[in-house]
Design a protein around this motif. Sequence first.
Motif, mmCIF file in Angstrom:
data_model
loop_
_atom_site.group_PDB
_atom_site.id
_atom_site.type_symbol
_atom_site.label_atom_id
_atom_site.label_comp_id
_atom_site.label_asym_id
_atom_site.label_seq_id
_atom_site.Cartn_x
_atom_site.Cartn_y
_atom_site.Cartn_z
ATOM 1 N N PRO A 88 28.596 44.674 44.589
ATOM 2 C CA PRO A 88 28.897 46.007 45.143
ATOM 3 C C PRO A 88 28.067 47.129 44.523
ATOM 4 N N ILE A 143 29.449 43.376 49.480
ATOM 5 C CA ILE A 143 30.747 43.594 48.848
ATOM 6 C C ILE A 143 31.659 42.371 48.943
ATOM 7 N N ILE A 148 30.783 46.490 27.405
ATOM 8 C CA ILE A 148 29.482 47.009 26.958
ATOM 9 C C ILE A 148 29.443 48.507 27.265
ATOM 10 N N ARG A 192 39.126 41.440 31.652
ATOM 11 C CA ARG A 192 39.867 40.505 32.504
ATOM 12 C C ARG A 192 39.469 39.063 32.216
ATOM 13 N N GLY A 204 29.652 42.282 33.302
ATOM 14 C CA GLY A 204 30.695 42.203 34.322
ATOM 15 C C GLY A 204 30.978 40.750 34.633
ATOM 16 N N TYR A 233 40.993 39.662 42.067
ATOM 17 C CA TYR A 233 41.694 38.376 42.106
ATOM 18 C C TYR A 233 42.559 38.119 40.878
ATOM 19 N N GLU A 267 32.376 40.407 29.579
ATOM 20 C CA GLU A 267 33.529 40.881 30.357
ATOM 21 C C GLU A 267 34.443 41.679 29.440
ATOM 22 N N GLY A 268 34.762 42.882 29.900
ATOM 23 C CA GLY A 268 35.494 43.796 29.033
ATOM 24 C C GLY A 268 36.980 43.572 28.978
ATOM 25 N N VAL A 325 32.983 38.377 49.428
ATOM 26 C CA VAL A 325 32.685 37.104 48.767
ATOM 27 C C VAL A 325 31.495 36.370 49.398
ATOM 28 N N PHE A 384 33.803 38.226 40.074
ATOM 29 C CA PHE A 384 33.242 37.242 40.998
ATOM 30 C C PHE A 384 31.714 37.308 40.992
ATOM 31 N N SER A 385 31.173 38.529 41.001
ATOM 32 C CA SER A 385 29.706 38.660 41.008
ATOM 33 C C SER A 385 29.114 38.068 39.735
ATOM 34 N N ASN A 420 41.542 39.285 52.318
ATOM 35 C CA ASN A 420 41.322 39.861 53.639
ATOM 36 C C ASN A 420 40.311 39.059 54.467
ATOM 37 N N LEU A 450 38.441 42.485 39.334
ATOM 38 C CA LEU A 450 39.516 43.379 39.753
ATOM 39 C C LEU A 450 40.351 42.792 40.882
HETATM 40 C C1 LIG Z 1 41.492 45.017 45.708
HETATM 41 C C2 LIG Z 1 40.334 44.302 46.296
HETATM 42 C C3 LIG Z 1 40.524 43.239 47.150
HETATM 43 C C4 LIG Z 1 39.443 42.553 47.691
HETATM 44 N N1 LIG Z 1 39.679 41.497 48.509
HETATM 45 C C5 LIG Z 1 38.629 40.803 49.010
HETATM 46 C C6 LIG Z 1 38.834 39.656 49.837
HETATM 47 O O1 LIG Z 1 39.953 39.289 50.144
HETATM 48 N N2 LIG Z 1 37.745 39.001 50.303
HETATM 49 C C7 LIG Z 1 36.479 39.412 49.980
HETATM 50 O O2 LIG Z 1 35.515 38.767 50.412
HETATM 51 N N3 LIG Z 1 36.265 40.480 49.196
HETATM 52 C C8 LIG Z 1 37.304 41.186 48.715
HETATM 53 N N4 LIG Z 1 37.082 42.270 47.917
HETATM 54 C C9 LIG Z 1 35.697 42.692 47.670
HETATM 55 C C10 LIG Z 1 35.236 42.441 46.243
HETATM 56 O O3 LIG Z 1 34.325 43.502 45.996
HETATM 57 C C11 LIG Z 1 34.489 41.152 46.010
HETATM 58 O O4 LIG Z 1 35.127 40.068 46.631
HETATM 59 C C12 LIG Z 1 34.322 40.798 44.532
HETATM 60 O O5 LIG Z 1 35.567 40.578 43.955
HETATM 61 C C13 LIG Z 1 33.541 41.814 43.728
HETATM 62 O O6 LIG Z 1 33.409 41.278 42.448
HETATM 63 P P1 LIG Z 1 32.618 42.005 41.289
HETATM 64 O O7 LIG Z 1 32.508 41.016 40.192
HETATM 65 O O8 LIG Z 1 31.366 42.573 41.804
HETATM 66 O O9 LIG Z 1 33.507 43.250 40.891
HETATM 67 P P2 LIG Z 1 34.878 43.325 40.085
HETATM 68 O O10 LIG Z 1 35.876 42.398 40.648
HETATM 69 O O11 LIG Z 1 35.236 44.763 40.027
HETATM 70 O O12 LIG Z 1 34.523 42.797 38.635
HETATM 71 C C14 LIG Z 1 33.724 43.526 37.756
HETATM 72 C C15 LIG Z 1 34.093 43.091 36.357
HETATM 73 O O13 LIG Z 1 33.211 43.732 35.451
HETATM 74 C C16 LIG Z 1 33.923 44.101 34.301
HETATM 75 N N5 LIG Z 1 33.198 45.205 33.693
HETATM 76 C C17 LIG Z 1 32.933 46.407 34.229
HETATM 77 N N6 LIG Z 1 32.211 47.156 33.369
HETATM 78 C C18 LIG Z 1 32.013 46.395 32.273
HETATM 79 C C19 LIG Z 1 31.349 46.622 31.029
HETATM 80 N N7 LIG Z 1 30.756 47.786 30.761
HETATM 81 N N8 LIG Z 1 31.331 45.629 30.107
HETATM 82 C C20 LIG Z 1 31.944 44.441 30.378
HETATM 83 N N9 LIG Z 1 32.607 44.188 31.533
HETATM 84 C C21 LIG Z 1 32.636 45.150 32.467
HETATM 85 C C22 LIG Z 1 35.305 44.484 34.816
HETATM 86 O O14 LIG Z 1 36.288 44.349 33.797
HETATM 87 C C23 LIG Z 1 35.506 43.486 35.951
HETATM 88 O O15 LIG Z 1 36.200 42.340 35.541
HETATM 89 C C24 LIG Z 1 38.142 42.965 47.376
HETATM 90 C C25 LIG Z 1 37.954 44.052 46.513
HETATM 91 C C26 LIG Z 1 39.021 44.713 45.966
HETATM 92 C C27 LIG Z 1 38.794 45.863 45.029
#
Ligand SMILES: Cc1cc2nc3c(=O)[nH]c(=O)nc-3n(C[C@H](O)[C@H](O)[C@H](O)COP(=O)(O)OP(=O)(O)OC[C@H]3O[C@@H](n4cnc5c(N)ncnc54)[C@H](O)[C@@H]3O)c2cc1C
Length: 461
Positions: free
Chosen positions: A425, A435, A134, A43, A14, A51, A40-41, A437, A17-18, A61, A49
Motif C-alpha cells: 500500500p 492494496i 524502526i 504485531r 514492516g 489479520y 516488525e514493531g 492480497v 502481509f507485504s 472482503n 494490521l
Molecule cells: C482492516 C483491513 C482489512 C483488510 N481486509 C482485506 C481483505 O479482506 N482482503 C484483502 O485482500 N485486503 C484487505 N486489506 C488490505 C490490506 O492492505 C492488505 O491485505 C495487507 O494486509 C496489507 O499489508 P501490509 O503488510 O502492507 O500492511 P499492514 O498490515 O499495515 O502491516 C504493516 C506492518 O508494519 C509494521 N510497521 C509499521 N511501521 C514499522 C516500523 N517503523 N518498524 C517496524 N514495523 C513497522 C506494523 O506494525 C504492521 O504490522 C485490509 C486492510 C485493512 C486495514
Amino acid sequence: MTSTHRPLPIAIIGGGFSGLMAAEQLLRALPVDRPVLLCEGSRPFGLGLAYATPNPDHLLNLRASQMSADPERPEDFADWLACTPLDAAERQGIRETEAGTFAARGLYGRYLAERWDRVAAGAGDRLIPLRAAICDVEPVPEGFRLHGAGAPPRLVAGLVLAMGNLPGPALAPGRHRLDPWHPEAFGTLDPARDVLVIGTGLTMMDSVAALRREGFAGRIVAVSRRGLLPKPHAAVPAGRRPDFTPEIRGSARKLVAAIRRAITTAREAGDDWRGVIDALRPITDALWAGLPRAEQARILRHVRPYWDVHRHRTAPPAAEAIAAEIRSGGLVVRAGRILAIAEAPDGAVVTLRPRGTDGRERIAVQGILDATGFSRLAETDDPLIRNLLARGLVRPGPFGLGIAASPGGRVAGASHDAPIWAFGPMLRGVVWECIAVPDIRDAARPLARAVADQLGDRLAA
Ligand SMILES: Cc1cc2nc3c(=O)[nH]c(=O)nc-3n(C[C@H](O)[C@H](O)[C@H](O)COP(=O)(O)OP(=O)(O)OC[C@H]3O[C@@H](n4cnc5c(N)ncnc54)[C@H](O)[C@@H]3O)c2cc1C
C-alpha cells in the motif's frame, strides 16, 4: 568466522502481509549467503494490521478462493480452510454465502502465522526476525544503519519499506478519540449517547462490528463526504471487458462514460454491473498509468469514492449486518463535511455541513473513531516516515499519496542511488492496484528480482 564475510542483509521494514510476501520472494531471489532482516514493531510476524483481529465479525472482503498467499497455488487458502482442523469458534468464522465462502480475518491470520512459521523454519538463519519499531535510517557507505526502539543499530545493504497504510493525524488527539484497533475501551461507552465514526467505508464497517462486539448498544453516526457504503459481493461471472480507444484512455470523463455504457449494456443483457468492474481489473493499472496527470487528479477527486465502493466490495454477511443496523436506527449514515470538532467535557461537539446544503448541524458525541483509512505521506506522524522525509531519502508520491517510486517500487528520493524500495500500500499514488492480497502477493516476485538485480546478486532464474 565465516559470518564476518557474510553480505549485509536486506531489511524489510514492516512484518505484515507485504513484509511476509517480500521476505519469501527475497529469500528465493537472493544468493543463499544474503540474509533478510524482517523488522516488525508491534504485531505477530506476517499478520499486520488487517489479520490480527480476533473479532469473528471482521470478515475478509474477498472470497477465500481469492485470498491465497501462495503465488503458485491459487487455491492455497481455500484448501487450507477445507483441510485444517478448526475448533467450533473458528468454524463460526467461515460464512458460506451465495457469493462464495468468506472467512473471518483472524482465521486468515492463523493461516498466515502458519505460513510464517514454515518460511522461517525453511530459511534458517538467513531470515532474521527483528522485533523492533524502526524509527530512523541513516545512510552509510555500506548501505544504511537502522535505528529501532529497544534494538541495537543494524547495518543493512538495502531497504524494503512495507509499512502498510500510514496512520495519520486526521483527528486531533482528544479525550473523545477512540481507536478502532483497540476496541477494549468500547465496552465502557454510555448507550444513551452517540458515537461518531468518520468514514463510511470498510473500516467504518469494522468499527461498527467492534463497537457491537464490545457491547456498545447506543447509536452510531457515520459521516463521509458522500455517505457511500461498500457494495456487497454477489455470485456473478466475470463480464466482458469494454474496449477503450486511445481517446477514451486519455480522459477521465470519457473513461467513466465508457464504463457506465458498458454497465448499461450488461444490465440490458440481464447481467450484473460487478462483472464489468471485475473484468476491468487486469487493465486498471495501465488505465491509471496512461492518464495525463490532470486527468488522474480528476479521477481521484470525483471518481475514486464511487470506484472504491464498487471495486472494494464487502462480504455479504458484513453488508447485511450494516443494513440491519441502518434499518433499526442503530447506525445513521450521513453525507457531509465535518467543519469542526470541539472538545466538550464529556466528549465532543461536531459541526457538520450536510452534503448539498449551506447549513450547519451540531452533533454531540461521546467518542469519535477515525475510519478514514490512511493518510498522505506528508501528514503522517509516523516517526520513521518523518525521518526518511527529513533525510531526503523518500518524498511523497503523486498527489501526496504513498511514496514516490517507480511502478516496480524503486524509491525516488533525493539520493537517487539509495537502494530503497517501497512495497504494498505504500505505492498507492504510483500503482492503482497495490492494496489487496492478490496484488501484493503477485508483486512480491518482481520486487525481489529488482532488489537482487540492483544489488548485483541475482540468481539465475
Ligand atoms: C482492516 C483491513 C482489512 C483488510 N481486509 C482485506 C481483505 O479482506 N482482503 C484483502 O485482500 N485486503 C484487505 N486489506 C488490505 C490490506 O492492505 C492488505 O491485505 C495487507 O494486509 C496489507 O499489508 P501490509 O503488510 O502492507 O500492511 P499492514 O498490515 O499495515 O502491516 C504493516 C506492518 O508494519 C509494521 N510497521 C509499521 N511501521 C514499522 C516500523 N517503523 N518498524 C517496524 N514495523 C513497522 C506494523 O506494525 C504492521 O504490522 C485490509 C486492510 C485493512 C486495514
